[in-house]
Scaffold this motif. Structure first.
Motif, short mmCIF file in Angstrom:
data_model
loop_
_atom_site.label_atom_id
_atom_site.label_comp_id
_atom_site.label_asym_id
_atom_site.label_seq_id
_atom_site.Cartn_x
_atom_site.Cartn_y
_atom_site.Cartn_z
N PHE A 1 62.13 87.56 36.74
CA PHE A 1 63.91 87.41 36.84
C PHE A 1 64.30 86.43 37.46
O PHE A 1 64.99 85.14 37.44
CB PHE A 1 65.43 88.35 36.26
CG PHE A 1 66.87 87.68 36.10
CD1 PHE A 1 66.59 87.14 34.81
CD2 PHE A 1 67.34 87.33 37.29
CE1 PHE A 1 68.15 86.20 34.07
CE2 PHE A 1 68.57 86.68 36.58
CZ PHE A 1 68.80 86.22 35.24
N GLN A 2 64.36 86.37 39.22
CA GLN A 2 64.71 85.34 40.16
C GLN A 2 63.79 84.32 40.03
O GLN A 2 63.94 83.12 40.11
CB GLN A 2 64.62 85.96 41.74
CG GLN A 2 65.88 87.42 41.53
CD GLN A 2 65.38 88.34 42.58
OE1 GLN A 2 64.46 88.45 42.67
NE2 GLN A 2 66.58 88.92 42.79
N LEU A 3 62.02 84.17 40.13
CA LEU A 3 61.12 83.48 39.38
C LEU A 3 61.79 82.53 38.99
O LEU A 3 62.33 81.35 39.14
CB LEU A 3 60.36 83.86 39.85
CG LEU A 3 59.63 83.96 41.00
CD1 LEU A 3 58.06 85.04 40.71
CD2 LEU A 3 59.71 83.47 41.71
N ALA A 4 62.24 83.14 37.56
CA ALA A 4 62.12 82.38 36.46
C ALA A 4 63.69 81.22 36.38
O ALA A 4 63.73 79.64 35.99
CB ALA A 4 62.18 83.13 34.68
N SER A 5 64.75 81.93 37.07
CA SER A 5 65.48 81.74 36.74
C SER A 5 66.29 80.66 38.69
O SER A 5 66.31 79.56 38.12
CB SER A 5 67.09 82.20 37.81
OG SER A 5 66.48 83.38 38.56
N GLY A 6 65.23 80.62 39.05
CA GLY A 6 65.25 79.33 40.08
C GLY A 6 64.44 78.70 39.78
O GLY A 6 64.78 77.78 40.17
N LEU A 7 63.54 78.57 39.42
CA LEU A 7 62.53 76.68 38.71
C LEU A 7 62.62 77.08 37.21
O LEU A 7 62.14 75.71 37.20
CB LEU A 7 61.02 78.03 38.86
CG LEU A 7 59.84 78.33 39.90
CD1 LEU A 7 59.45 78.98 39.54
CD2 LEU A 7 60.63 77.23 41.17
N ALA A 8 62.94 77.66 36.34
CA ALA A 8 63.70 77.12 35.38
C ALA A 8 64.25 75.46 34.88
O ALA A 8 65.37 75.74 35.71
CB ALA A 8 63.74 78.01 34.30
N LYS A 9 63.64 74.95 34.30
CA LYS A 9 64.64 73.52 33.88
C LYS A 9 65.54 74.10 33.01
O LYS A 9 65.25 75.53 32.41
CB LYS A 9 63.58 72.49 33.55
CG LYS A 9 63.54 71.38 34.68
CD LYS A 9 62.53 70.79 34.34
CE LYS A 9 60.63 70.15 35.65
NZ LYS A 9 60.14 69.69 34.06
#
Lengths: 261, 244
Positions: free
Chosen positions: B180-188
């Motif tokens: 979740f942290q990776l997705a929220s940090g990397l997603a546009k």
């Protein structure tokens, strides 16, 4: 299973032994106050994370490589040390380049590399590398006790610092114990099948827990006899040297200007 | 077209013998996200410190014990374990053991120190992402494993089975939080869910079996303590006097 646990324990011993090696006197060729080093690291990390161009992380990577050669640290060792960030960089670059849309940079068989995704991946990758190298330089050039006393100067809670001191003190001792127990388990037919291996590994952790409690009882007894009342004294820092402060400020101004470009 | 989606995962799985893909490295998530995760973690850190101070007032051994257990968690979490089937390595978190024995708040401190050591000495994780990593491993992992353990014990399950389930959930929820942290940090904008799905999918081949191994490790550790040093489990309130 047997083979991989063997490798795991060997690897972890190697990894933890390397920590000790890093703090051997030969590596300390970066004579700067540890507090200034940590402050500079903080600013470099913040500026790297907030930079919008490729120039800033590239500059930091170049400066780090320059410092490494100045410190006479083996580059191969550093590459092994930052293998995790390097792997992450590779994956990010790959995923961003392939999963994007837009202008195609080049095509290989049926795989298309997209320009926008590649540049975005490159930006993140350079940031990761710049940060990993900066942290490596500071940790390779600063003895642990100096990091601890600097953290104390920065008003990090004393309880947290005391736990760090205890952890560092007993890390190597516990790892040696782990290897002794592991060899003993193997001689008694531990790790003979997958199920048996998971159980043996669990017992290894359990045995280490028991050792932990036993050590703790004797350590506290010994510490009490030396006057321990629940607090570990931490070294007081000396005052800053003017030349080091001025040098650090000049460095900050220069990298600030590069960031601004 | 399909190979375009399959290729990165294949490369991820086959390219490295040591895929320490668990902790988020410096530079991956932005400064704003890093600050947010630090802000979320700080209350837990201070509550943990408060708890340690209170406990060490009555028991002098408490601080050295936490130091020793942190060293143990550090050692467990730097043991790269090759995961069957996929041929890559990952590592257990070790937080289930610490949260069951010390409680979730103190376990947050244990994780924080272990993660700081990993970032400083081994370049696993990072300093700017320390907040995010403490949140996933320390807060989510510790609180989930503690809650699962206590719930299972209340339901009448034995200490070994409860420990096994707590270990599994500590590992899986830690990786879910990291995804979740990776997705929220990397997603546009608008692509958060699809990225979360892709990242979770990449973690599945290693973390699914590793969670079970971590469960086995936690259960094995508790079993040995139960057999040899039941007094420790009683002293740390893991067992009640009459408990099994």
């Amino acid at each position: 299973m047997d083979l991989w646990l063997d490798t795991s324990l060997e690897n972890s011993r190697k990894v933890v032994t390397e920590i000790n090696e890093f703090f051997n006197a030969n590596n300390f060729r970066f004579p700067l106050d540890a507090r200034l080093k940590l402050l500079l690291l903080f600013f470099v990390l913040v500026l790297t994370l907030s930079s919008k161009s490729l120039i800033f992380p590239l500059t930091i990577i170049f400066l780090c490589l320059l410092s490494l050669s100045f410190m006479k640290i083996n580059l191969k060792k550093v590459i092994v040390r930052i293998s995790e960030p390097l792997f992450i960089v590779f994956v990010i670059l790959l995923i961003k380049s392939i999963f994007s849309q837009g202008e195609i940079l080049f095509e290989f068989l049926i795989i298309k590399i997209y320009k926008g995704g590649f540049l975005e991946g490159l930006e993140i990758s350079l940031r990761v590398l710049a940060c990993a190298l900066s942290v490596s330089i500071i940790s390779l050039s600063t003895p642990f006790n100096e990091i601890i006393s600097s953290l104390s100067w920065f008003k990090v809670p004393k309880t947290l610092i005391e736990i760090m001191i205890f952890t560092y003190r007993y890390l190597f001792m516990l790892l040696d114990e782990a290897l002794v127990i592991y060899c003993s388990q193997k001689q008694k037919l531990g790790y003979s099948s997958f199920k048996n291996s998971v159980r043996s590994f669990g017992y290894l952790v359990g045995a280490l827990l028991i050792k932990t409690f036993e050590h703790c009882e004797s350590i506290v007894q010994a510490m009490k006899q030396r006057g321990y009342e629940g607090y570990v004294p931490i070294r007081k820092e000396k005052s800053f040297k003017k030349i080091e402060v001025i040098g650090s400020l000049i460095f900050l101004i220069i990298i600030g200007m590069v960031w601004w470009l | 077209m399909k190979i375009r989606w399959i290729l990165p995962f294949l490369i991820v799985l086959l390219s490295s013998n040591n895929a320490f893909a668990m902790h988020i490295a410096d530079g991956i998530i932005s400064l704003q996200w890093s600050l947010l995760w630090f802000a979320l973690v700080i209350p837990f850190i201070f509550l943990g410190i408060g708890k340690i101070k209170k406990l060490s007032e009555s028991e002098l051994f408490f601080k050295p014990l936490i130091g020793l257990l942190t060293a143990l968690v550090f050692i467990i979490s730097v043991m790269p374990i090759p995961v069957p089937i996929v041929g890559t390595c990952s590592h257990p978190t070790g937080v289930a053991v610490s949260s069951i024995i010390l409680g979730p708040f103190v376990s947050v401190i244990v994780s924080a120190v272990a993660l700081l050591f990993q970032a400083l000495f081994l370049a696993h994780g990072g300093l700017t992402t320390l907040g995010a990593n403490i949140f996933s491993m320390g807060v989510v992992g510790s609180f989930t494993s503690y809650a699962i353990f206590r719930l299972c014990r209340k339901m009448g399950l034995g200490i070994i089975l409860a420990g096994f389930l707590a270990g599994i959930m500590a590992d899986w929820t830690t990786y879910a939080a990291t995804s979740f942290q990776l997705a929220s940090g990397l997603a546009k904008e608008g692509e958060m869910l699809s990225l979360l799905w892709k990242i979770s999918l990449a973690f599945v081949p290693t973390q699914l079996p590793l969670g079970i191994i971590e469960g086995g490790i936690t259960a094995g550790a508790l079993l040995l303590l139960y057999k040899r040093r039941k007094d420790i489990l009683l002293k740390m309130n893991v067992l009640q006097e009459e408990g099994k």
